[in-house]
Design an enzyme around this catalytic site. Structure first.
Site: not given
Ligand code: DIR
Ligand code: MN
Ligand code: MN
Ligand code: MN
Length: 304
Positions: A95, A122, A124, A126, A139, A224, A226, A269
């Site tokens: 990402h 997503d 998350h 991000d 990411h 994403d 996920d 991702e």
């Molecule tokens: C988490 C995970 N908030 C980080 N983020 C992800 O690493 O800052 N995003 N997996 O897709």
């Molecule tokens: Mn993401």
């Molecule tokens: Mn994610």
């Protein structure tokens, strides 16, 4: 209409390797032929060459900072060019590629004097910065970067930051504390899984599409892997249970198609190393097909 495929096997936005194989997995799963069968011209520009590896000096808490900066420059340029030629689909890659793709399409939108909106599908948000990140993985930062937040020293300056009110998250279920505070202060639209449970996914999406339409906006969608329930999409490094179901995800894509508002797309991702006989890659291609017009029956054109 032409869609432009741009492979970006960016793999430095987190520590677990494998997203480098994403672009070729989408091709193997038949993305170009699928879009062509739906009536689109497809121009595959191949993969962007990975920038030369450079060590981080000094080695800080952020992983592969220099490499991510180099990718961001390449991707912003590629995105700004591609969106002038058609509908770009960026085949990730992790990402962190969205630091570049969104910055590039934002530059273009500003030049033609249209507002850019971003739909972030997503688990998350991000929205960490290199200062707030706990993982050190870039990411987890693109929304902070493209909305013009601090902490990105060394990265190219974002020429046309996306206004926070133009960002909509759908599918949230893993949000870090600094991210939550920022979202609440920022005015971004944040649809978490509970809201989807309570209202369904169509109503909040329709509200956002109305906003885009009313502003005559361009819309960048960042998908994403996920976002999806891990039981149907295992090939991601940071899966979180309780994600979008097969039909919720397709409905989002079908509504996006009917809206006619989407102007660029990231597929990110996908880690083929973690996949199960290609089924996550195939699902991502099928979701893209829904966005590009695959349907059972026509629906009346819907204006939001
Ligand atoms: C988490 C995970 N908030 C980080 N983020 C992800 O690493 O800052 N995003 N997996 O897709
Ligand atoms: Mn993401
Ligand atoms: Mn994610
Ligand atoms: Mn409307």
């Amino acid at each position: 209409q032409t869609c432009i495929l741009i492979g970006a096997g960016m793999d430095c936005g987190k520590r677990r390797r494998g997203c480098i194989m994403g672009p070729d997995a989408y091709r193997t799963a038949g993305l170009a032929g699928t879009l062509n069968d739906l009536g689109w011209q497809v121009e595959d520009r191949g993969n962007i060459d990975a920038p030369q590896w450079v060590p981080d000096a000094p080695k800080g808490k952020v992983h592969a900072r220099e490499e991510c900066i180099a990718w961001t420059k390449l991707l912003a340029q590629a995105a700004e060019t591609a969106i002038q030629d058609g509908f770009p689909i960026f085949l990730g890659g992790d990402h962190a590629l969205s630091l570049g793709t969104v910055a590039g399409v934002a530059t273009h939108a500003a030049r033609i004097d249209r507002p850019l909106f971003v739909l972030w599908l997503d688990a998350h948000p991000d929205i960490n910065s290199p200062e707030t990140t706990a993982s050190g993985n870039l990411h987890g930062t693109p929304i902070a970067y493209v909305t013009g937040q601090d902490g990105f020293e060394g990265f190219p300056a974002v020429q046309s930051p996306v206004p926070a009110e133009n960002v909509c998250f759908i599918g949230l279920r893993s949000v870090d504390a600094p991210e939550r505070d920022f979202i609440i202060r920022s005015g971004m639209t944040a649809i978490d899984m509970r809201q989807i449970d309570e209202r369904g996914i169509a109503a909040p999406l329709a509200e956002f599409l109305h906003k885009v339409s009313a502003a005559d906006g361009m819309l960048h969608v960042s998908l994403d892997v996920d976002f999806l329930e891990p039981a149907i999409a295992p090939a991601a490094g940071t899966t979180v249970p309780g994600g979008a179901t097969f039909r919720e995800a397709h409905l989002v894509m079908e509504m996006l198609h009917d809206s006619g508002l989407v102007t660029s797309l990231d597929l990110v991702e996908l880690n083929p190393y973690l996949d199960d006989r290609g089924r996550t890659a195939s699902l991502m291609v099928d979701l893209t097909a829904s966005l590009f017009g695959r349907r059972v029956f026509d629906r009346p054109t819907r204006s939001y």
